[in-house]
Design an enzyme around this catalytic site. Structure first.
Site, PDB file in Angstrom:
ATOM      1  N   HIS A 192     -35.665 -36.764   1.908  1.00  0.00           N
ATOM      2  CA  HIS A 192     -36.254 -36.381   0.626  1.00  0.00           C
ATOM      3  C   HIS A 192     -35.330 -36.802  -0.506  1.00  0.00           C
ATOM      4  CE1 HIS A 192     -39.556 -33.223   1.642  1.00  0.00           C
ATOM      5  NE2 HIS A 192     -39.528 -34.192   2.513  1.00  0.00           N
TER       6      HIS A 192
ATOM      7  N   TYR B 219     -41.261 -26.033  -5.746  1.00  0.00           N
ATOM      8  CA  TYR B 219     -40.772 -24.705  -6.112  1.00  0.00           C
ATOM      9  C   TYR B 219     -41.588 -24.245  -7.313  1.00  0.00           C
ATOM     10  CZ  TYR B 219     -36.596 -25.417  -3.209  1.00  0.00           C
ATOM     11  OH  TYR B 219     -35.727 -25.618  -2.163  1.00  0.00           O
TER      12      TYR B 219
ATOM     13  N   PRO C  83     -32.431 -17.762   0.173  1.00  0.00           N
ATOM     14  CA  PRO C  83     -32.842 -19.080   0.667  1.00  0.00           C
ATOM     15  C   PRO C  83     -33.317 -20.041  -0.408  1.00  0.00           C
ATOM     16  CG  PRO C  83     -34.521 -17.437   1.140  1.00  0.00           C
ATOM     17  CD  PRO C  83     -33.344 -16.691   0.594  1.00  0.00           C
TER      18      PRO C  83
ATOM     19  N   LYS D  35     -29.089 -23.176   1.103  1.00  0.00           N
ATOM     20  CA  LYS D  35     -27.649 -23.327   1.323  1.00  0.00           C
ATOM     21  C   LYS D  35     -27.131 -22.652   2.587  1.00  0.00           C
ATOM     22  CE  LYS D  35     -27.053 -25.812  -2.179  1.00  0.00           C
ATOM     23  NZ  LYS D  35     -27.145 -27.235  -1.835  1.00  0.00           N
TER      24      LYS D  35
ATOM     25  N   TYR E  58     -27.986 -29.153  -5.468  1.00  0.00           N
ATOM     26  CA  TYR E  58     -29.020 -29.102  -4.419  1.00  0.00           C
ATOM     27  C   TYR E  58     -28.653 -30.006  -3.253  1.00  0.00           C
ATOM     28  CZ  TYR E  58     -33.681 -28.428  -2.461  1.00  0.00           C
ATOM     29  OH  TYR E  58     -34.729 -28.082  -1.633  1.00  0.00           O
TER      30      TYR E  58
END
Length: 391
Positions: free
Chosen positions: A72, A201, A293, A297, A385
Site C-alpha cells: 500500500h 479512515y 489500533p 503500531k 504511519y
C-alpha cells in the site's frame, strides 16, 4: 534443559525473536501457554511497516509476505462526506506499508521454526520466572503433569499484556502509564472484496469507521461503539447498515456484504511499562506496551523491540559486550513513546468523544482539512504511519 535465551510467548514477537536469534547462531527455546491452533486463531492487525518487512526478510520468512501481501502506497481520510488521499510513498521518501495479516506472519514463523527442528513448548502451564536478577535465570513450567526447568542466560518476555513476564517484576521496580478510551472497535472479518484498494479512515458524526482488508477477497471492517456495548447486540445486517451509514456515497455503493467469519469488540487503551529490562529479563511487545489500533503500531512496535533485542544479544555473544543490552530499554522506549504519541493523536483526531459534542466535531474537521491541504502536516502523518527509523 539448558539454552541461551528462553522466550516466553509464541506470538509473532516471540517467534520473530527466536528466528532472528537462530539466524545469528544463538540457541533459544520458546515457551507458550496455549496450543498452536489457539495462537493461530487470534485475529489481529494486518498493516506492516517497512521495518517489520525488513526484519521478516532478515529472519528468512518474508517470501510468502511478498508473494501474497498487498503493498500500500497511501491511505484515505474520509470526513465531511469526502475522501482525501495521503500519498504515503511520495511523502516519506519511497516507503510503503504491507497489508499481511498477523495470523499469516505467525504461521510463517511457526513453519520456519518447525522446518529447522527448533524447540517450541506449547501448552506449558504454570510458567514461572526465577533468578533473572542473577547470571543464571530459570523458567519453570508444567506439562503433561510433569514439572520442567529451563536454565538460561536471558529471558525474553514476549507473552503479551496479561502474561507472566511483566507480572514477575516487583511492582516497586515498574512504572506504568495508562489511558483508557471511552469507546471500542466493533470489528467484522468477512470473505468479501474490500470496498477500496487502500484503507479508508472515516471521521463522521456517527463515529469512526475503518475499511481495511486481509487480502483481495477478505475484508476487515470496524465501527466505533460505546465502551459498554456488547457484540451480541449486533447482527451482521446491523453492522453492515451502520458501516454503510458512515461511508461516502461511492464507498457505500461499492460495499459488498456477507456473513461474518469473526465479530468482536476491541477496547482501546494506551499503556506503557518502564523500564523494559530487569537484570536478565527483557520485556517486548504487548508485555511492555499497548497502543490503540488506529495507527497500526502494535505488531510493528513488537517487531522493532525484538529487532533491538536480537541485535543486543548478538552483540553480547559475538563481542562479549553489554552495550546493546544496557541500552535496550532506553532505545525501545524512545520509539515506543513516539508511536504512543502518534496513535493517541490519530485516535483523538478520528473518533467521536462523548464529552466534546458538536464543537469537538468541528475542531476535528478543521484539523483534518488542514492536514490534507498542508504538505508539512501530511508528511508528518506519512512518516509516522510508515514507521519511524530504528535508531
Amino acid at each position: 534443559m539448558r539454552t541461551q535465551v528462553a522466550i516466553i510467548g509464541a506470538g509473532p514477537s516471540g517467534l520473530l525473536l527466536a528466528q532472528l536469534l537462530y539466524k545469528a547462531g544463538i540457541d533459544a527455546v520458546v515457551v507458550e501457554r496455549q496450543s498452536p491452533d489457539y495462537v493461530l486463531g487470534r485475529i489481529r492487525a494486518g498493516v506492516l511497516e517497512q521495518i517489520t518487512m525488513d526484519l521478516l526478510d532478515q529472519a528468512g520468512v518474508g517470501q510468502r509476505m511478498h508473494a501474497e501481501g498487498l503493498p500500500h502506497h497511501g491511505i484515505e481520510l474520509l470526513f465531511k462526506g469526502a475522501r482525501h488521499r495521503i500519498d504515503l510513498q511520495g511523502l516519506s521518501g519511497g516507503k510503503q506499508v504491507m497489508v499481511y495479516g498477523q495470523t499469516e506472519v505467525t504461521r510463517d514463523l511457526m513453519q520456519a521454526r518447525a522446518a529447522e527442528g527448533l524447540t517450541t513448548i506449547y501448552e506449558a502451564r504454570d510458567v514461572t520466572l526465577h533468578d533473572f536478577d542473577s547470571t543464571n535465570p530459570k523458567v519453570r513450567y508444567t506439562k503433561d503433569g510433569q514439572t520442567h526447568e529451563i536454565s538460561c542466560d536471558f529471558i525474553a518476555g514476549c507473552d503479551g499484556y496479561h502474561g507472566v513476564s511483566r507480572a514477575s517484576v516487583p511492582q516497586d521496580k515498574l512504572h506504568t502509564y495508562e489511558k483508557v478510551y471511552p469507546f471500542g472497535w466493533l470489528g467484522v472479518l468477512a470473505d468479501v472484496p474490500p470496498v477500496s484498494h487502500e484503507l479508508i479512515y472515516a471521521n463522521t458524526p456517527r463515529g469512526f469507521a475503518l475499511c481495511s482488508m486481509r487480502s483481495a477477497t477478505r475484508s476487515r471492517y470496524y465501527v466505533q461503539v460505546p465502551m459498554e456495548e456488547k457484540v451480541e447486540n449486533w447482527s451482521d445486517d446491523a453492522f453492515w447498515n451502520e458501516l454503510r451509514s458512515r461511508l461516502d456515497p461511492e464507498a457505500a455503493a461499492n460495499l459488498v456484504t456477507g456473513p461474518s467469519l469473526e465479530k468482536s469488540i476491541a477496547p482501546l487503551r494506551s499503556f506503557v511499562a518502564e523500564p523494559m529490562r530487569f537484570g536478565r529479563l527483557f520485556l517486548a511487545g504487548d508485555a511492555a506496551h499497548i497502543v490503540p489500533p488506529t495507527g497500526a503500531k502494535g505488531l510493528n512496535l513488537a517487531a522493532s523491540d525484538v529487532g533491538y533485542l536480537s541485535s543486543a544479544l548478538a552483540e553480547f555473544y559475538r563481542e562479549k559486550s553489554d552495550v546493546g543490552i544496557d541500552s535496550y530499554s532506553e532505545r525501545c522506549l524512545r520509539r515506543v513513546w513516539k508511536a504512543e504519541r502518534f496513535s493517541w493523536w490519530f485516535t483523538s483526531l478520528m473518533h467521536r468523544f462523548p464529552d466534546t459534542g458538536e464543537f469537538g466535531q468541528k475542531i476535528q474537521e478543521a484539523e483534518l482539512d488542514y492536514l490534507v491541504n498542508s504538505t508539512a502536516a501530511s508528511t508528518s502523518l506519512a512518516e509516522n504511519y510508515v514507521g519511524l527509523p530504528l535508531v
